[in-house]
Structures are given as structure tokens and as C-alpha cells.
Design an enzyme around this catalytic site. Structure first.
Site, PDB file in Angstrom:
ATOM      1  N   ASP A 108       0.046  33.382 -11.322  1.00 44.65           N
ATOM      2  CA  ASP A 108      -1.357  33.727 -11.603  1.00 44.65           C
ATOM      3  C   ASP A 108      -1.383  35.017 -12.399  1.00 44.65           C
ATOM      4  O   ASP A 108      -0.432  35.806 -12.374  1.00 44.65           O
ATOM      5  CB  ASP A 108      -2.147  33.915 -10.299  1.00 44.65           C
ATOM      6  CG  ASP A 108      -3.635  34.160 -10.581  1.00 44.65           C
ATOM      7  OD1 ASP A 108      -4.217  33.430 -11.392  1.00 44.65           O
ATOM      8  OD2 ASP A 108      -4.199  35.106 -10.007  1.00 44.65           O
ATOM      9  N   SER A 109      -2.501  35.231 -13.092  1.00 50.51           N
ATOM     10  CA  SER A 109      -2.670  36.490 -13.817  1.00 50.51           C
ATOM     11  C   SER A 109      -2.636  37.676 -12.847  1.00 50.51           C
ATOM     12  O   SER A 109      -2.240  38.773 -13.229  1.00 50.51           O
ATOM     13  CB  SER A 109      -4.003  36.465 -14.562  1.00 50.51           C
ATOM     14  OG  SER A 109      -5.049  36.225 -13.647  1.00 50.51           O
TER      15      SER A 109
ATOM     16  N   TYR B 133      -6.994  37.852 -17.246  1.00 51.00           N
ATOM     17  CA  TYR B 133      -6.772  37.062 -18.457  1.00 51.00           C
ATOM     18  C   TYR B 133      -8.098  36.534 -19.034  1.00 51.00           C
ATOM     19  O   TYR B 133      -8.153  36.141 -20.189  1.00 51.00           O
ATOM     20  CB  TYR B 133      -5.906  35.836 -18.136  1.00 51.00           C
ATOM     21  CG  TYR B 133      -4.409  36.082 -18.047  1.00 51.00           C
ATOM     22  CD1 TYR B 133      -3.871  37.361 -17.971  1.00 51.00           C
ATOM     23  CD2 TYR B 133      -3.531  34.994 -18.044  1.00 51.00           C
ATOM     24  CE1 TYR B 133      -2.498  37.548 -17.890  1.00 51.00           C
ATOM     25  CE2 TYR B 133      -2.159  35.177 -17.970  1.00 51.00           C
ATOM     26  CZ  TYR B 133      -1.651  36.456 -17.882  1.00 51.00           C
ATOM     27  OH  TYR B 133      -0.293  36.628 -17.804  1.00 51.00           O
ATOM     28  N   GLY B 134      -9.113  36.479 -18.165  1.00 47.37           N
ATOM     29  CA  GLY B 134     -10.353  35.750 -18.457  1.00 47.37           C
ATOM     30  C   GLY B 134     -10.967  35.967 -19.831  1.00 47.37           C
ATOM     31  O   GLY B 134     -11.525  35.046 -20.407  1.00 47.37           O
TER      32      GLY B 134
ATOM     33  N   CYS C 209      -3.821  29.419 -11.848  1.00 47.25           N
ATOM     34  CA  CYS C 209      -4.800  30.240 -12.552  1.00 47.25           C
ATOM     35  C   CYS C 209      -5.538  29.293 -13.492  1.00 47.25           C
ATOM     36  O   CYS C 209      -4.909  28.602 -14.298  1.00 47.25           O
ATOM     37  CB  CYS C 209      -4.067  31.323 -13.352  1.00 47.25           C
ATOM     38  SG  CYS C 209      -5.123  32.300 -14.434  1.00 47.25           S
ATOM     39  N   ASN C 210      -6.841  29.250 -13.341  1.00 53.27           N
ATOM     40  CA  ASN C 210      -7.622  28.322 -14.176  1.00 53.27           C
ATOM     41  C   ASN C 210      -7.571  28.708 -15.637  1.00 53.27           C
ATOM     42  O   ASN C 210      -7.514  27.849 -16.519  1.00 53.27           O
ATOM     43  CB  ASN C 210      -9.073  28.292 -13.706  1.00 53.27           C
ATOM     44  CG  ASN C 210      -9.212  27.568 -12.401  1.00 53.27           C
ATOM     45  OD1 ASN C 210      -9.350  26.353 -12.385  1.00 53.27           O
ATOM     46  ND2 ASN C 210      -9.137  28.285 -11.296  1.00 53.27           N
ATOM     47  N   THR C 211      -7.602  30.004 -15.894  1.00 58.99           N
ATOM     48  CA  THR C 211      -7.621  30.462 -17.283  1.00 58.99           C
ATOM     49  C   THR C 211      -6.315  30.041 -17.967  1.00 58.99           C
ATOM     50  O   THR C 211      -6.330  29.514 -19.078  1.00 58.99           O
ATOM     51  CB  THR C 211      -7.791  31.997 -17.321  1.00 58.99           C
ATOM     52  OG1 THR C 211      -8.849  32.347 -16.419  1.00 58.99           O
ATOM     53  CG2 THR C 211      -8.132  32.480 -18.699  1.00 58.99           C
TER      54      THR C 211
ATOM     55  N   GLU D  81     -11.263  42.195  -7.317  1.00 59.85           N
ATOM     56  CA  GLU D  81     -10.113  43.086  -7.554  1.00 59.85           C
ATOM     57  C   GLU D  81     -10.391  44.507  -7.052  1.00 59.85           C
ATOM     58  O   GLU D  81      -9.470  45.246  -6.719  1.00 59.85           O
ATOM     59  CB  GLU D  81      -9.770  43.129  -9.042  1.00 59.85           C
ATOM     60  CG  GLU D  81      -9.308  41.781  -9.591  1.00 59.85           C
ATOM     61  CD  GLU D  81      -7.790  41.607  -9.617  1.00 59.85           C
ATOM     62  OE1 GLU D  81      -7.094  42.600  -9.786  1.00 59.85           O
ATOM     63  OE2 GLU D  81      -7.325  40.456  -9.465  1.00 59.85           O
TER      64      GLU D  81
ATOM     65  N   CYS E 249     -12.091  29.359 -10.277  1.00 58.72           N
ATOM     66  CA  CYS E 249     -11.324  30.591 -10.483  1.00 58.72           C
ATOM     67  C   CYS E 249     -10.734  30.949  -9.129  1.00 58.72           C
ATOM     68  O   CYS E 249     -11.440  30.930  -8.109  1.00 58.72           O
ATOM     69  CB  CYS E 249     -12.215  31.710 -10.997  1.00 58.72           C
ATOM     70  SG  CYS E 249     -11.367  33.296 -11.058  1.00 58.72           S
ATOM     71  N   THR E 250      -9.463  31.252  -9.133  1.00 58.60           N
ATOM     72  CA  THR E 250      -8.755  31.419  -7.863  1.00 58.60           C
ATOM     73  C   THR E 250      -9.190  32.659  -7.079  1.00 58.60           C
ATOM     74  O   THR E 250      -8.869  32.780  -5.905  1.00 58.60           O
ATOM     75  CB  THR E 250      -7.244  31.483  -8.137  1.00 58.60           C
ATOM     76  OG1 THR E 250      -7.008  32.476  -9.143  1.00 58.60           O
ATOM     77  CG2 THR E 250      -6.728  30.152  -8.615  1.00 58.60           C
ATOM     78  N   HIS E 251      -9.909  33.552  -7.725  1.00 56.44           N
ATOM     79  CA  HIS E 251     -10.418  34.730  -7.010  1.00 56.44           C
ATOM     80  C   HIS E 251     -11.664  34.422  -6.166  1.00 56.44           C
ATOM     81  O   HIS E 251     -11.969  35.139  -5.225  1.00 56.44           O
ATOM     82  CB  HIS E 251     -10.830  35.827  -8.000  1.00 56.44           C
ATOM     83  CG  HIS E 251      -9.701  36.626  -8.546  1.00 56.44           C
ATOM     84  ND1 HIS E 251      -8.719  36.089  -9.331  1.00 56.44           N
ATOM     85  CD2 HIS E 251      -9.410  37.950  -8.425  1.00 56.44           C
ATOM     86  CE1 HIS E 251      -7.873  37.042  -9.681  1.00 56.44           C
ATOM     87  NE2 HIS E 251      -8.270  38.177  -9.143  1.00 56.44           N
TER      88      HIS E 251
END
Ligand code: DGL
Length: 283
Positions: free
Chosen positions: A20-21, A52-53, A83-85, A168, A202-204
């Protein structure tokens, strides 16, 4: 860029790589490890270059390829882009252009396809919302993948640029988060009031779940991805015993970050609910 074949272990086996980013992929890793605890894993967070978004296609592709190469070099035969991005912007190019050169026997899989397969089964109104980073929404990947399986589903995307920074910065349960979560959920439901399923693409975002539930009307399903990605990986390994045989089984997980290890340790506790040891690397 180097040829990875030379670094294959004698046994041709290795841990499953999860990339993931940043920290978001830890929510996916947690679910994968619940479904498949027997395997070894390496998690890599490119925290130094996250998020990364908002980066361009070229940058996300280059960063993701470097991460895949780093995981291959550590013996991973199978890498999940958690990571979706990265899945939206880099996966297809890596699968079609780079794997042949790196090692055609290895595999890189993403998170979009398993999520899309699940949403096509779940929606009854056939109106689906995609909450994601600007990069994922603008890539159109969810619409494309959903329409490959079901042309009749109406897909509406909503970029949520503040959600990753809220997570974050540990603001996901703060009063400040209410404003941004409410704004985006009301926004997407205004665009299409018939939506019955909101994909947290989005994984967040699972970390914002309390706020998301608060502002989502009853009757609208909230869909985090972790369990669908984990179930799909389990199915993949059943269908591909030759790959399963190349994934080592020791139940261990090793963590790598491109940033400071102290911050990673702190965040991992939050995302994984466990203490982890982490190593800093350069890509
Ligand atoms: N984890 C990323 C995703 O799932 C979001 C964070 C980022 O923008 O780097 O899209």
C-alpha cells in the site's frame, strides 16, 4: 529495473506481498490474515511518498512498480496491491507489460476486481456509489470493471480528498471529521438518491466507519473491501494450487516502510490493533 529471476530462492517460494502507499493496506492485511493465517506475509508501506491519491498515472505506476520489484526481490511470488489508487492506475500495466520481463510465473493482484464482483451481487437498486481518492475516481476503473460484469448498474463516484489526511493525522474520530464525512456522503447521495450501496474504495476509510455510519441513511449499505479481497484471495489460491504451493506457510508477517519506523509502529497499532516490528527500506 532488474531481472528478478536471479533472486528466486532455491525452493521457489516466499511470503505473500501486500503493498500500500501507506497504512491503509493494513486494514486489508488484517482481514487476509484472518482468512489465511497459515501463510507468511511481507507488508510494504511506501509511507515516504504517500499519499498516492493526487499523483499522476506515470508517478503512481513508477512507484508501484518499484514496490512490486522490491517485494519480488524478497521472494514474494504473489503480490496484492492493497491500495485502490495503485490498483486503478498501475495494476493492468504491470500485469500486461512488466510481469513477462520480471518473472511470468509470479502474480500481482489488486483490490478492485474482488470488490466489484461483490457489489454486483449485493446491490438491489442497481445504483452504486464509489467513495475514493481523486486518483481512483478519475481513473474510472470502478465504472469500467462494474460494467464488464453488469452493464445495467449506475455508478457514481465521489472523491473524498480530506479523508486520507484525517486518518493519517489520527483525526478520524474527532469533531472535525464530521464535517468532511457528512459533506461527501450527502454529496454522493444528492448526485444519485437511488444508491443502495456505498463502496469504501480506499483502504483508509474503514477507520472513519463511526462517522460514515453516522451520516449514511439506514437502508444504504456501507461496503468496506477487506473481507471481499481476503475471500477472493482464498478462492484464488484454491483455484491455483501451483501458486499456493509457492507461498510459504509459517504464519509470520514482516513489515517494511520507506519512512520512519517509529511512526509506522504507532500507526500499525491503530490500523491492526497489534504491535509490530518494522524495517525501513529505500525503493
Ligand atoms: N490507500 C490508498 C487507496 O486505497 C489511499 C491513500 C493514498 O492516496 O495513498 O486508494
Amino acid at each position: 529495473m532488474h531481472n528478478i529471476k536471479s533472486s528466486l530462492t532455491a525452493a521457489n517460494g516466499g511470503p505473500i506481498g501486500v503493498f500500500d502507499s501507506g497504512y491503509g493496506g493494513l486494514t486489508i492485511l488484517r482481514q487476509i490474515r484472518q482468512f489465511l493465517p497459515q501463510y507468511d506475509y511481507i507488508y510494504l508501506g511506501d509511507n515516504a511518498r504517500a499519499p498516492y491519491g493526487n499523483h499522476s498515472f506515470e508517478v503512481i505506476y513508477r512507484y508501484t512498480l518499484e514496490a512490486v520489484e522490491a517485494l519480488f526481490a524478497r521472494g514474494c511470488q504473489l503480490v496484492i496491491l492493497a491500495c485502490n489508487t495503485a490498483s486503478a492506475k498501475a495494476l493492468r500495466t504491470i500485469q500486461q507489460r512488466d510481469l513477462e520481463r520480471l518473472d511470468p510465473a509470479r502474480r500481482v493482484l489488486g483490490v478492485i476486481r474482488p470488490t466489484v464482483e461483490a457489489v454486483c451481487r449485493l446491490t438491489t437498486s442497481r445504483h452504486v456509489g464509489v467513495l475514493a481518492t481523486a486518483g481512483t475516481v478519475n481513473s474510472g476503473s470502478y465504472t469500467l470493471e462494474i460494467h464488464k460484469l453488469a452493464r445495467d448498474i449506475v455508478v457514481t463516484g465521489q472523491a473524498c480528498p480530506m479523508w486520507v489526511p484525517l486518518v493519517e493525522n489520527y483525526e478520524f474520530d474527532s469533531p472535525g471529521a464530521d464535517y468532511f464525512v457528512r459533506k461527501r456522503i450527502e454529496g454522493i447521495l444528492r448526485l444519485d438518491p437511488e444508491i443502495d450501496t456505498l463502496i469504501l474504495a480506499c483502504t483508509h476509510y474503514p477507520l472513519l466507519m463511526n462517522k460514515i455510519v453516522k451520516y449514511t441513511p439506514p437502508g444504504v449499505r456501507i461496503m468496506p473491501q477487506g473481507e471481499y479481497v481476503a475471500a477472493s484471495l482464498r478462492d484464488y489460491l484454491v483455484k491455483h494450487p501451483e501458486m499456493a504451493a509457492r507461498c510459504t506457510e509459517g504464519g509470520q508477517c514482516h513489515y517494511l516502510t520507506t519512512e520512519n519506523t517509529a511512526k509506522f509502529r504507532e500507526s500499525a497499532t491503530l490500523f491492526m490493533h497489534e504491535q509490530v516490528e518494522v524495517e525501513q527500506i529505500e525503493l
